[in-house]
Design a protein around this motif. Sequence first.
Motif, PDB file in Angstrom:
ATOM      1  N   TYR A  28      50.574  97.728  15.697  1.00 37.69           N
ATOM      2  CA  TYR A  28      51.033  96.766  15.991  1.00 37.69           C
ATOM      3  C   TYR A  28      52.798  96.584  15.987  1.00 37.69           C
ATOM      4  N   ILE A  29      53.243  96.305  14.202  1.00 37.26           N
ATOM      5  CA  ILE A  29      54.293  95.943  13.826  1.00 37.26           C
ATOM      6  C   ILE A  29      54.322  96.816  12.238  1.00 37.26           C
ATOM      7  N   ASN A  30      53.193  96.027  11.165  1.00 39.94           N
ATOM      8  CA  ASN A  30      53.337  96.683  10.500  1.00 39.94           C
ATOM      9  C   ASN A  30      52.584  97.282   9.724  1.00 39.94           C
ATOM     10  N   ILE A  31      51.371  96.695  10.296  1.00 46.22           N
ATOM     11  CA  ILE A  31      49.929  97.086  10.751  1.00 46.22           C
ATOM     12  C   ILE A  31      49.087  98.462  11.107  1.00 46.22           C
ATOM     13  N   PRO A  32      48.160  99.036  11.141  1.00 43.89           N
ATOM     14  CA  PRO A  32      47.945  99.786  11.795  1.00 43.89           C
ATOM     15  C   PRO A  32      46.394  99.459  12.550  1.00 43.89           C
ATOM     16  N   SER A  33      45.998 100.329  14.110  1.00 42.78           N
ATOM     17  CA  SER A  33      44.607 100.035  14.053  1.00 42.78           C
ATOM     18  C   SER A  33      44.145 100.823  13.443  1.00 42.78           C
ATOM     19  N   ALA A  34      42.902 101.917  14.862  1.00 42.51           N
ATOM     20  CA  ALA A  34      42.062 102.387  14.383  1.00 42.51           C
ATOM     21  C   ALA A  34      42.269 103.395  14.541  1.00 42.51           C
ATOM     22  N   TYR A  35      42.677 103.641  16.039  1.00 39.62           N
ATOM     23  CA  TYR A  35      42.795 104.163  17.237  1.00 39.62           C
ATOM     24  C   TYR A  35      44.048 105.704  16.554  1.00 39.62           C
ATOM     25  N   THR A  36      44.056 107.384  16.791  1.00 42.00           N
ATOM     26  CA  THR A  36      44.909 107.840  16.492  1.00 42.00           C
ATOM     27  C   THR A  36      45.644 108.111  17.877  1.00 42.00           C
ATOM     28  N   TYR A  37      46.368 109.155  17.643  1.00 41.68           N
ATOM     29  CA  TYR A  37      46.784 109.669  19.229  1.00 41.68           C
ATOM     30  C   TYR A  37      46.076 110.553  19.578  1.00 41.68           C
ATOM     31  N   GLY A  38      46.321 111.745  21.051  1.00 42.82           N
ATOM     32  CA  GLY A  38      45.949 112.445  21.256  1.00 42.82           C
ATOM     33  C   GLY A  38      46.030 114.038  20.564  1.00 42.82           C
ATOM     34  N   GLU A  39      45.123 114.253  20.454  1.00 47.75           N
ATOM     35  CA  GLU A  39      45.175 116.489  20.310  1.00 47.75           C
ATOM     36  C   GLU A  39      46.916 116.640  21.266  1.00 47.75           C
ATOM     37  N   GLY A  40      47.433 117.551  20.083  1.00 48.57           N
ATOM     38  CA  GLY A  40      48.424 117.726  20.437  1.00 48.57           C
ATOM     39  C   GLY A  40      49.768 117.268  20.677  1.00 48.57           C
ATOM     40  N   THR A  41      49.633 115.873  20.425  1.00 51.50           N
ATOM     41  CA  THR A  41      50.642 115.001  20.338  1.00 51.50           C
ATOM     42  C   THR A  41      51.821 115.008  19.237  1.00 51.50           C
ATOM     43  N   PHE A  42      53.002 115.169  19.725  1.00 49.22           N
ATOM     44  CA  PHE A  42      54.292 114.920  18.608  1.00 49.22           C
ATOM     45  C   PHE A  42      55.276 113.842  18.616  1.00 49.22           C
ATOM     46  N   THR A  43      55.488 112.778  17.977  1.00 47.61           N
ATOM     47  CA  THR A  43      56.397 112.053  18.495  1.00 47.61           C
ATOM     48  C   THR A  43      57.055 111.621  17.970  1.00 47.61           C
ATOM     49  N   ALA A  44      58.575 111.412  17.671  1.00 45.10           N
ATOM     50  CA  ALA A  44      59.861 110.937  17.212  1.00 45.10           C
ATOM     51  C   ALA A  44      59.784 109.361  16.713  1.00 45.10           C
ATOM     52  N   GLN A  45      60.339 108.934  16.217  1.00 45.93           N
ATOM     53  CA  GLN A  45      60.363 106.764  15.922  1.00 45.93           C
ATOM     54  C   GLN A  45      62.163 106.393  15.623  1.00 45.93           C
ATOM     55  N   LEU A  46      62.738 105.673  16.019  1.00 47.02           N
ATOM     56  CA  LEU A  46      63.144 105.619  15.267  1.00 47.02           C
ATOM     57  C   LEU A  46      63.118 103.750  15.254  1.00 47.02           C
ATOM     58  N   LEU A  47      63.857 103.475  13.755  1.00 48.83           N
ATOM     59  CA  LEU A  47      63.203 101.827  13.256  1.00 48.83           C
ATOM     60  C   LEU A  47      64.106 101.408  12.876  1.00 48.83           C
ATOM     61  N   ARG A  48      65.385 100.230  13.329  1.00 46.74           N
ATOM     62  CA  ARG A  48      65.976  99.441  12.901  1.00 46.74           C
ATOM     63  C   ARG A  48      65.804  98.314  12.252  1.00 46.74           C
TER      64      ARG A  48
END
Length: 241
Positions: A28-48
Amino acid sequence: MKNCFSFFVFIFSSLSASSINSYGQVGYINIPSAYTYGEGTFTAQLLRSEPDRKFNITASPFNWLDATIFYVDITGLDYGGNFKQSYKDKGFNFKLRLLANNNHALSIGLNDAAGTGIYSSEYIVFSQKHYKLEYSIGLGWGLYNNGITFDNPLKSISDSFSSREGYVGYGGEFNANTYFSGEKAALFGGASYELNDKTKLIVEYDPTVESDLIGNKIKENISLGISYSRNNYFLKLNSIG
């Protein structure tokens, strides 16, 4: 209230769950959910946000495992020694999905598992989807330690879960003795609602207490956000305590 701006770039993405939290993982914002990405996913995130300027890279070799490496610049905090710059830190986050079907999931996770401990926290979380609504409820340790708290249930297993180390210098090593430990544990929860196929409203009850290194400040528990996605790009604006 503080404002937080996140810009997500997804490469080789097969995301089919909720928005992404400040740890670079599905949540969500700081807390997680129980869901995960699909196999083979690659992500990059910028956060300010305030005081963090964070860069997260997450890879999912399996659809039940997400692994994140992060690098963060903490503004307003001196690096120390002869370095005339703001504090820098790095570490790893992991999420392991234990159970899942089309509508619900159960996961455990560790944040800052081998870093300095500034963001050190662990959790177990259950999530469920119903039509356009997704919601999660979980139990957190470490920095997830504000709001609705009670005695750490794992203390009944071993006294070793009663105490927890804090900031551990330069980090870089796994310290399993601290995982899921501490006098208290706290409840957290979050939900998202799809306004349409691109836009979601987000609310969470966040038990985060900021690290002693950055003032041990207690945040307001309720946070709100809105996320917008288009193709493999995500934008999210949050209002946090």
